[in-house]
Design a protein around this motif. Structure first.
Motif, mmCIF file in Angstrom:
data_model
loop_
_atom_site.group_PDB
_atom_site.id
_atom_site.type_symbol
_atom_site.label_atom_id
_atom_site.label_comp_id
_atom_site.label_asym_id
_atom_site.label_seq_id
_atom_site.Cartn_x
_atom_site.Cartn_y
_atom_site.Cartn_z
ATOM 1 N N GLY A 163 -33.103 10.947 -13.447
ATOM 2 C CA GLY A 163 -32.701 11.850 -12.279
ATOM 3 C C GLY A 163 -31.942 11.117 -11.218
ATOM 4 N N VAL A 164 -31.488 9.951 -11.432
ATOM 5 C CA VAL A 164 -30.549 9.089 -10.493
ATOM 6 C C VAL A 164 -29.412 8.494 -11.344
ATOM 7 C CG1 VAL A 164 -30.548 7.261 -8.651
ATOM 8 C CG2 VAL A 164 -32.432 8.803 -8.862
ATOM 9 N N VAL A 165 -28.191 8.767 -10.793
ATOM 10 C CA VAL A 165 -27.107 8.158 -11.675
ATOM 11 C C VAL A 165 -25.993 7.576 -10.401
ATOM 12 C CG1 VAL A 165 -25.063 8.730 -12.945
ATOM 13 C CG2 VAL A 165 -27.104 10.223 -13.273
ATOM 14 N N GLY A 166 -25.764 6.290 -11.176
ATOM 15 C CA GLY A 166 -24.806 5.846 -9.940
ATOM 16 C C GLY A 166 -23.623 5.635 -10.378
ATOM 17 N N LEU A 167 -22.527 6.105 -9.640
ATOM 18 C CA LEU A 167 -21.026 6.322 -9.921
ATOM 19 C C LEU A 167 -20.238 5.456 -8.902
ATOM 20 C CD1 LEU A 167 -21.078 10.202 -10.685
ATOM 21 C CD2 LEU A 167 -21.049 8.259 -12.450
ATOM 22 N N LYS A 168 -18.897 5.226 -9.326
ATOM 23 C CA LYS A 168 -18.027 4.565 -8.595
ATOM 24 C C LYS A 168 -16.770 5.354 -8.484
ATOM 25 C CE LYS A 168 -18.155 0.346 -8.336
ATOM 26 N NZ LYS A 168 -18.160 -1.115 -8.667
ATOM 27 N N LEU A 169 -16.287 5.794 -7.257
ATOM 28 C CA LEU A 169 -15.161 6.342 -6.884
ATOM 29 C C LEU A 169 -14.184 5.590 -6.874
ATOM 30 C CD1 LEU A 169 -13.377 9.162 -7.000
ATOM 31 C CD2 LEU A 169 -14.179 9.245 -4.373
ATOM 32 N N VAL A 170 -12.943 5.403 -7.549
ATOM 33 C CA VAL A 170 -12.065 4.195 -7.285
ATOM 34 C C VAL A 170 -10.714 5.011 -6.903
ATOM 35 C CG1 VAL A 170 -10.878 2.123 -8.313
ATOM 36 C CG2 VAL A 170 -13.157 2.857 -9.181
ATOM 37 N N PHE A 171 -10.232 4.352 -5.651
ATOM 38 C CA PHE A 171 -8.858 4.766 -5.205
ATOM 39 C C PHE A 171 -7.897 3.559 -5.574
ATOM 40 C CE2 PHE A 171 -11.577 7.744 -3.046
ATOM 41 C CZ PHE A 171 -11.023 8.776 -2.932
ATOM 42 N N LEU A 172 -6.623 3.924 -5.998
ATOM 43 C CA LEU A 172 -5.484 3.054 -6.000
ATOM 44 C C LEU A 172 -4.151 3.564 -5.419
ATOM 45 C CD1 LEU A 172 -5.794 2.295 -9.803
ATOM 46 C CD2 LEU A 172 -6.633 0.800 -7.619
ATOM 47 N N GLY A 173 -3.587 2.851 -4.688
ATOM 48 C CA GLY A 173 -2.267 3.327 -4.240
ATOM 49 C C GLY A 173 -1.312 2.353 -3.534
ATOM 50 N N ARG A 174 -0.362 2.779 -2.622
ATOM 51 C CA ARG A 174 0.488 1.945 -1.876
ATOM 52 C C ARG A 174 0.724 2.858 -0.531
ATOM 53 N NH1 ARG A 174 3.497 -1.883 -4.104
ATOM 54 N NH2 ARG A 174 5.293 -1.601 -3.106
ATOM 55 N N LEU A 175 0.384 2.123 0.654
ATOM 56 C CA LEU A 175 0.604 2.424 1.801
ATOM 57 C C LEU A 175 1.474 1.716 2.739
ATOM 58 C CD1 LEU A 175 -1.066 0.681 3.996
ATOM 59 C CD2 LEU A 175 -3.173 1.769 3.042
ATOM 60 N N ARG A 176 1.910 2.452 3.826
ATOM 61 C CA ARG A 176 2.821 2.087 5.010
ATOM 62 C C ARG A 176 2.048 2.188 6.104
ATOM 63 N NH1 ARG A 176 8.432 4.400 4.501
ATOM 64 N NH2 ARG A 176 7.121 6.159 3.760
ATOM 65 N N TRP A 177 2.323 1.185 7.268
ATOM 66 C CA TRP A 177 2.070 1.432 8.525
ATOM 67 C C TRP A 177 3.279 1.951 9.443
ATOM 68 C CZ3 TRP A 177 -3.038 1.071 8.131
ATOM 69 C CH2 TRP A 177 -3.779 0.037 7.433
ATOM 70 N N LYS A 178 2.941 2.634 10.470
ATOM 71 C CA LYS A 178 4.134 3.039 11.307
ATOM 72 C C LYS A 178 3.658 3.032 12.703
ATOM 73 C CE LYS A 178 6.968 7.109 12.212
ATOM 74 N NZ LYS A 178 6.755 7.427 13.898
ATOM 75 N N ALA A 179 4.361 1.994 13.374
ATOM 76 C CA ALA A 179 4.139 1.772 15.046
ATOM 77 C C ALA A 179 5.551 2.448 15.454
ATOM 78 C CB ALA A 179 3.833 0.440 15.141
ATOM 79 N N GLY A 180 5.372 3.263 16.361
ATOM 80 C CA GLY A 180 6.712 3.857 16.944
ATOM 81 C C GLY A 180 7.743 4.093 16.016
ATOM 82 N N ALA A 181 8.899 3.518 16.035
ATOM 83 C CA ALA A 181 9.821 3.966 15.115
ATOM 84 C C ALA A 181 9.961 2.944 13.927
ATOM 85 C CB ALA A 181 11.251 3.960 15.979
ATOM 86 N N ILE A 182 9.177 1.841 14.071
ATOM 87 C CA ILE A 182 9.100 0.825 13.090
ATOM 88 C C ILE A 182 7.994 1.153 11.863
ATOM 89 C CG2 ILE A 182 8.396 -1.638 12.766
ATOM 90 C CD1 ILE A 182 8.913 -2.276 15.624
ATOM 91 N N LYS A 183 8.596 0.849 10.590
ATOM 92 C CA LYS A 183 7.787 1.161 9.375
ATOM 93 C C LYS A 183 7.614 -0.136 8.781
ATOM 94 C CE LYS A 183 9.008 6.186 8.813
ATOM 95 N NZ LYS A 183 9.608 7.015 7.903
ATOM 96 N N THR A 184 6.522 -0.359 8.224
ATOM 97 C CA THR A 184 6.361 -1.514 7.438
ATOM 98 C C THR A 184 6.705 -1.441 6.232
ATOM 99 O OG1 THR A 184 4.217 -1.346 6.758
ATOM 100 C CG2 THR A 184 4.282 -2.241 8.836
ATOM 101 N N ALA A 185 6.739 -2.579 5.318
ATOM 102 C CA ALA A 185 7.052 -2.398 3.787
ATOM 103 C C ALA A 185 5.581 -1.946 3.292
ATOM 104 C CB ALA A 185 7.244 -3.773 3.440
ATOM 105 N N HIS A 186 5.626 -1.672 1.876
ATOM 106 C CA HIS A 186 4.510 -1.200 1.256
ATOM 107 C C HIS A 186 3.589 -2.054 0.932
ATOM 108 C CE1 HIS A 186 7.408 2.119 0.158
ATOM 109 N NE2 HIS A 186 6.269 3.034 0.194
ATOM 110 N N TYR A 187 2.301 -1.732 1.149
ATOM 111 C CA TYR A 187 1.084 -2.438 0.775
ATOM 112 C C TYR A 187 0.151 -1.884 -0.195
ATOM 113 C CZ TYR A 187 2.091 -5.593 4.903
ATOM 114 O OH TYR A 187 2.828 -6.040 5.937
ATOM 115 N N GLY A 188 0.086 -2.485 -1.437
ATOM 116 C CA GLY A 188 -0.948 -1.899 -2.384
ATOM 117 C C GLY A 188 -2.373 -1.963 -1.847
ATOM 118 N N PHE A 189 -3.266 -0.970 -2.137
ATOM 119 C CA PHE A 189 -4.425 -0.953 -1.654
ATOM 120 C C PHE A 189 -5.473 -0.358 -2.797
ATOM 121 C CE2 PHE A 189 -3.700 3.274 -0.938
ATOM 122 C CZ PHE A 189 -4.777 4.092 -1.276
#
Length: 219
Positions: A163-189
């Motif tokens: 009656g108890v199951v352990g699962l793992k939800l996994v996310f993959l992707g690439r993100l960028r940060w934006k501060a004002g008018a400045i956008k960073t390069a892509h970072y994998g996460f």
């Protein structure tokens, strides 16, 4: 006296370029170099302090992912070991930064059990999170049978009987940060969300969450 006169005569007979080499460097030249070095040092220190302050003010913090609900619409195994799963997760994604926005340009998810994928990887729509904001996602994952090991097939039957199951939800992707008018390069996460659900074999619908610690996000 004769020696002094001889030395003076020798100096008079030296070429003009050698006479100038024997002269001390003008005081103004040494002073200008020292002033330039001082100015350059202070300028570099000011740049360093400015960059340090900007980094402390705008440095981005990792996003927060939390699973707040799970529904199971199918979790069946067949022989040879194939597993067909259809699950829906309700996930809350929060941007904790007060000065930095986040772009999720590439975003996908899948579910694993005992460190083996039990659903295909599904692409999710891109996201943009404003400063200090949050959004909820409810992706439906699975629907296609995938090959699994005997360990996974047998382990799942035992867990469902208990009656108890352990699962793992996994996310993959690439993100960028934006501060004002400045956008960073892509970072994998990648994000890993361990969830413990109450599930009996054959049950369909919303299942209770028995444990859902915050997801571990690596960037």
């Amino acid at each position: 006296m004769e020696e002094n006169q001889s030395t003076q005569n020798q100096q008079h007979h030296l070429p003009p370029d050698k006479l100038q080499m024997n002269k001390p460097a003008p005081y103004g030249t040494s002073s200008s170099k020292r002033a330039f070095c001082t100015f350059l040092t202070i300028f570099l220190l000011l740049i360093g302090v400015t960059l340090l302050v900007l980094w402390l003010v705008y440095r981005p913090h990792k996003p927060h992912f939390t699973v707040v609900g799970v529904a199971v619409y199918g979790l069946n195994t067949t022989s040879p070991p194939l597993l067909s799963a259809t699950l829906q997760f309700n996930v809350r994604i929060k941007n904790p930064n007060r000065r930095v926005s986040v772009y999720y340009d590439r975003f996908s998810a899948f579910v694993s059990y005992k460190n083996q994928a039990i659903t295909p990887q599904v692409m999710l729509p891109p996201l943009f999170l404003e400063k200090h904001s949050q959004v909820s996602l409810s992706p439906v994952l699975g629907g296609t049978a995938v090959p699994v090991s005997v360990e996974v097939s047998n382990g799942l039957m035992v867990d469902e009987a208990y009656g108890v199951v352990g699962l793992k939800l996994v996310f993959l992707g690439r993100l960028r940060w934006k501060a004002g008018a400045i956008k960073t390069a892509h970072y994998g996460f990648n994000g890993k969300c361990d969830v413990l659900i109450g599930l009996k074999k054959g049950y369909v619908g919303q299942v209770p969450l028995l444990g859902n610690p915050p997801c571990n996000i690596d960037i």
